[in-house]
Design an enzyme around this catalytic site. Structure first.
Site, PDB file in Angstrom:
ATOM      1  N   GLU A  18       0.836  -1.207   0.000  1.00 33.93           N
ATOM      2  CA  GLU A  18       0.000   0.000   0.000  1.00 33.93           C
ATOM      3  C   GLU A  18       0.868   1.254   0.000  1.00 33.93           C
ATOM      4  OE1 GLU A  18      -3.565   0.454  -0.018  1.00 33.93           O
ATOM      5  OE2 GLU A  18      -2.726   2.419  -0.475  1.00 33.93           O
ATOM      6  N   ASP A  50       1.158   4.078  -2.951  1.00 29.18           N
ATOM      7  CA  ASP A  50       0.860   5.492  -2.681  1.00 29.18           C
ATOM      8  C   ASP A  50       2.026   6.379  -3.125  1.00 29.18           C
ATOM      9  OD1 ASP A  50      -1.539   4.755  -1.549  1.00 29.18           O
ATOM     10  OD2 ASP A  50      -0.826   4.814   0.517  1.00 29.18           O
ATOM     11  N   SER A 103      -7.404   2.594  -3.534  1.00 30.72           N
ATOM     12  CA  SER A 103      -6.120   2.885  -2.905  1.00 30.72           C
ATOM     13  C   SER A 103      -5.180   3.616  -3.841  1.00 30.72           C
ATOM     14  CB  SER A 103      -5.411   1.578  -2.536  1.00 30.72           C
ATOM     15  OG  SER A 103      -5.846   1.096  -1.320  1.00 30.72           O
ATOM     16  N   ASP A 115     -16.366  13.977 -16.744  1.00 29.82           N
ATOM     17  CA  ASP A 115     -17.533  13.183 -16.345  1.00 29.82           C
ATOM     18  C   ASP A 115     -17.369  11.748 -16.876  1.00 29.82           C
ATOM     19  OD1 ASP A 115     -19.974  12.458 -15.386  1.00 29.82           O
ATOM     20  OD2 ASP A 115     -21.149  13.646 -16.829  1.00 29.82           O
ATOM     21  N   ILE A 116     -17.558  10.765 -16.026  1.00 32.52           N
ATOM     22  CA  ILE A 116     -17.467   9.358 -16.438  1.00 32.52           C
ATOM     23  C   ILE A 116     -18.893   8.837 -16.597  1.00 32.52           C
ATOM     24  CG2 ILE A 116     -16.570   7.066 -15.850  1.00 32.52           C
ATOM     25  CD1 ILE A 116     -14.392   9.270 -16.226  1.00 32.52           C
ATOM     26  N   GLY A 144     -23.324  13.464 -15.391  1.00 27.50           N
ATOM     27  CA  GLY A 144     -23.478  14.164 -14.116  1.00 27.50           C
ATOM     28  C   GLY A 144     -22.972  13.289 -12.977  1.00 27.50           C
ATOM     29  N   ASP A 164     -22.690  10.592 -10.097  1.00 24.42           N
ATOM     30  CA  ASP A 164     -23.270   9.269  -9.869  1.00 24.42           C
ATOM     31  C   ASP A 164     -22.527   8.594  -8.723  1.00 24.42           C
ATOM     32  OD1 ASP A 164     -20.917   7.758 -11.067  1.00 24.42           O
ATOM     33  OD2 ASP A 164     -21.540   8.987 -12.780  1.00 24.42           O
TER      34      ASP A 164
END
Ligand code: NAG
Ligand code: NAG
Ligand code: NAG
Ligand code: NAG
Ligand code: NAG
Ligand code: NAG
Ligand code: NAG
Ligand code: NAG
Length: 676
Positions: free
Chosen positions: A306, A310, A593, A634-635, A653, A655
């Site tokens: 992790e 990062d 993550s 926007d996805i 928009g 979601d």
């Protein structure tokens, strides 16, 4: 004769006490149930000394969010004018009326003023009283309760009374109805009866089969299978950081780590030399040790997936700016294999805001000895100091790739913590959280406590929102994917990888609606539009739950998701097929993550530019982002499966899969630079 009279007299007195609660008093707290681990034993001896604590109601809490918006709403003339910590303490400390009222009540009840201590942060009164005195003041009886798990004994009562005019000024009294495991009980951190969980957002790392061919540092043709720093920069139009300017020393990026996530420098060097030649070998973060949190490891097999994910995502974006890792808890607690003892984040918050250490609210004062590690840690090698309070200044942005489910975290614990995110937002800190990797649900056993489906309710069908993502005062980041055959110049889609392809569990972007928090004002119109235009095909309920038995209560409503809760996530970033080196090996990694440190790094870069022209860091982001969704990509394709459903859909928009979308760095920068 004498003896008999005496006994009779005592019995009468007892009966009289119980009955004679004055009419101007009311029950302040009453315990409904008792956990089977506790047994009620004998009455506390009348001359035993009880350490009484009276938590005072803090003022202004109900208006706090308006003040946060005052400094973070783009239309406010006070945008960016964050508060000092002194201003925050002054603003929230109990009012003079509260202090006077409670003090007068105690003095009138026979506790002389010289016996009462008023704590530094003004949050509570403390005094020692005999059980006899305490019983008289609170119109109750104290009993010893034995804890079968630890063998500890606590004084507690079943209910207690205070004058009606005092009620609104006090939060709660201890010893009172609470039964917490004695803090120093040797076994308390391994108590398996506690239904607790603090699970890292699972880190998924795999090594592609066959000979490894990774793209060169500038190749964008393989981003559909391997996300390198060049792919991230291209997706979000992030230019190299200005090399002509020295990094601002007050703008180091903060990253939270726990659970034995230690970085291994050779991995960073391998990564830099292969993918970001502009970053010098040996570049490394500063480890800010919280309560004995260890530094980096020199042992290849202890390299933490992790932390390295990062760092390998954040450095390419923020460099030459530096990174600080907040490493929470000593190695003993970090390594606890069962993770049964704690939820987390409180010790970080204590370390960056000393007033949080002793803050009372929702019936909790300070850390919860049942849930947070306890210091000094008696275990060999444990941290022997006290819990650190206010010893570090917070970075402007903190990235958290950790979390759990809101249904697992006691109501009071999470409410108290969420208020703290709000307060630190007033100081200008941006809290960025990964939204979870299990779509609308959670991973089933053995990864969670939610039974075979990972979802809530008697049939395990109810969506299971994540924590602390449910808190309206943090920014949550969901995950997208560049699907095979797509390029970084086409729109991304919401991530979904079925189990086995390639990770061992299903991976989809954490999202949904809180059962604990209502939809905040800044998000309301975005959520309303989603429901109006894209009504999900599932039965819903409308409820806000404030007891701790979230799971039991939700089952009674019918429906599988909440219609009036805070929506999760707020934004998104790519979170699949991420190129990483861990333990000397190259592989691919995924999860929200990964999305979280990308977004946090973008915010850090924006702060760098604002600071360079004499402005303040952006602080709480959501009010600006929801009013200016055009600064995000926007996805509109994909879903976040979970709980045996397809979850929600990414649509035009906002979601509950990818939020408002992924960053467009130039647009975000222009917007934030235009604000005061
Ligand atoms: C509250 O009391 C303090 C000291 O006792 C005083 O300085 C302050 O002005 C008072 N505040 C109000 C609002 O009365
Ligand atoms: C940086 O470190 C890596 C890994 O140890 C090594 O392969 C590479 O040659 C080093 N680069 C430089 C410029 O020293
Ligand atoms: C790791 O190695 C470095 C350099 O040899 C040394 O300074 C450091 O103390 C070591 N750290 C640990 C945890 O052993
Ligand atoms: C490295 O870490 C592994 C796993 O914790 C441990 O088994 C091994 O003994 C360690 N090696 C050294 C040299 O400390
Ligand atoms: C972890 O839990 C298992 C049972 O689930 C138990 O057998 C084991 O002793 C526990 N380990 C620790 C260190 O508490
Ligand atoms: C994983 O996703 C598949 C759909 O591809 C679904 O059928 C299955 O139930 C999911 N598994 C879990 C454990 O949620
Ligand atoms: C708790 O929930 C009940 C029922 O929904 C509501 O009436 C009450 O106001 C809530 N209390 C708090 C402190 O939010
Ligand atoms: C939409 O997402 C699916 C996966 O959910 C993916 O297979 C497909 O290629 C995407 N379509 C477009 C147009 O991006």
């Amino acid at each position: 004769m004498l003896g008999l009279n005496f006994v009779t007299l005592v019995l009468l007195l007892k009966a009289g006490l119980a009955l004679a609660v004055p009419s101007n008093h009311a029950v302040h707290e009453k315990r409904a149930t008792i956990h089977p681990r506790w047994t009620k034993a004998q009455r506390v001896h009348s001359r035993s000394i009880l350490p009484m604590r009276i938590g005072l109601a803090q003022s202004n809490l109900e208006y706090a969010h308006l003040h946060l918006l005052d400094v973070s709403d783009p239309d406010s003339k006070n945008y960016g004018k964050h508060w000092t910590s002194e201003e925050i303490i002054q603003f929230f400390h109990p009012s003079n009326e509260t202090i006077e009222t409670v003090r007068n009540w105690l003095v009138d009840s026979g506790i002389t003023i010289d016996r009462i201590v008023h704590t530094d942060n003004k949050a509570w009164f403390a005094f020692d009283a005999t059980a006899d005195e305490a019983e008289r003041i609170l119109h109750t009886e104290y009993y010893e309760y034995e804890d079968s798990v630890t063998g500890g004994i606590l004084p507690a009562c079943e209910e207690y009374y205070v004058p009606i005019h005092v009620q609104k000024h006090i939060d709660y009294v201890t010893p009172g109805i609470k039964l917490l495991a004695p803090p120093n009980a040797p076994n308390s951190k391994h108590d398996l009866m506690r239904r607790t969980e603090r699970k890292i957002t699972p880190h998924k790392f795999y090594r592609p089969k066959g000979p490894i061919q990774f793209p060169s540092s500038s190749d964008l043709s393989k981003c559909d299978s391997t996300i390198t720093p060049a792919c991230v920069a291209a997706l979000y139009s992030i230019p190299p950081a200005a090399s002509s300017r020295k990094p601002n020393p007050s703008n180091v990026l903060g990253i939270y780590e726990s659970e034995a996530q230690y970085y291994y420098q050779p991995d960073l060097d391998l990564f830099f030399s292969n993918f970001t030649p502009y970053i010098k070998n040996g570049t490394h973060p500063t480890v800010i040790s919280i309560d004995g949190g260890p530094g980096p490891t020199n042992n290849t097999s202890e390299a933490g997936g992790e932390v390295e994910l990062d760092l390998q995502l954040a450095y390419p974006i923020v460099y030459p700016q530096g990174i600080s890792i907040y490493q929470e808890d000593d190695a003993i607690y970090e390594l606890d294999p069962n993770q049964t003892y704690t939820y987390g984040f409180n010790h970080l918050l204590d370390a960056i805001d000393g007033s949080y250490c002793t803050k009372s609210s929702y019936g909790e004062t300070g850390d919860d000895p049942n849930l947070d590690p306890i210091y000094p840690d008696p275990a060999p090698g444990g941290y022997k100091g006290k819990t650190q309070c206010g010893v570090y200044k917070s970075t402007n942005v903190i990235s958290f790739s950790y979390g759990g489910q809101e249904a697992h975290v006691p109501w009071a614990y999470q409410k108290r913590q969420c208020d703290e995110y709000l307060k630190l937002g007033l100081r200008g800190v941006s809290f960025i959280f990964a939204s979870g990797d299990a779509g609308v649900g959670n991973y089933p056993e053995p990864y969670s406590f939610d039974g075979p489906t990972g979802c809530l309710g008697p049939q395990g069908t109810i969506f299971n929102p994540t924590w602390p993502n449910n808190c309206p005062w943090v920014t949550n980041v969901g995950a997208t994917k560049v699907y095979p055959g797509k390029t970084v110049f086409e729109p991304e889609s919401a991530v979904f990888d079925p189990a086995g392809h390639p990770y061992h569990v299903n991976f989809s972007s954490g999202g949904g609606f809180s059962n604990v928090y209502t939809v905040p004002d800044y998000q309301k119109s975005a959520v309303d539009t989603f429901f109006a235009k894209h009504n999900p095909p599932y039965k819903s309920y409308s409820a806000i739950v404030n007891n701790t038995d979230l799971v039991g209560t939700l089952g009674s409503y019918g429906g599988i998701y909440n219609r009036i809760g805070r929506g999760i996530p707020d934004v998104a970033a790519v979170g699949d097929n991420i190129a990483t080196y861990v333990g000397g090996e190259f592989g691919l990694s995924g999860g929200t993550s990964a999305s979280c440190p990308i977004f946090a790094s973008v915010v850090n870069r924006i702060n760098e530019e604002r600071l360079a022209i004499g402005k303040t860091p952006v602080g709480f982001l959501n009010a600006v982002l929801y009013k200016n969704p055009w600064v995000l990509n926007d996805i509109t394709n994909g879903t976040n499966p979970g709980c045996g459903t397809d979850g929600f859909s990414a649509v035009q928009g906002w979601d509950p899969v990818t939020g408002l979308g992924t960053p467009n760095y130039p647009k975000m920068l222009a917007l934030f630079l235009s604000l005061p």
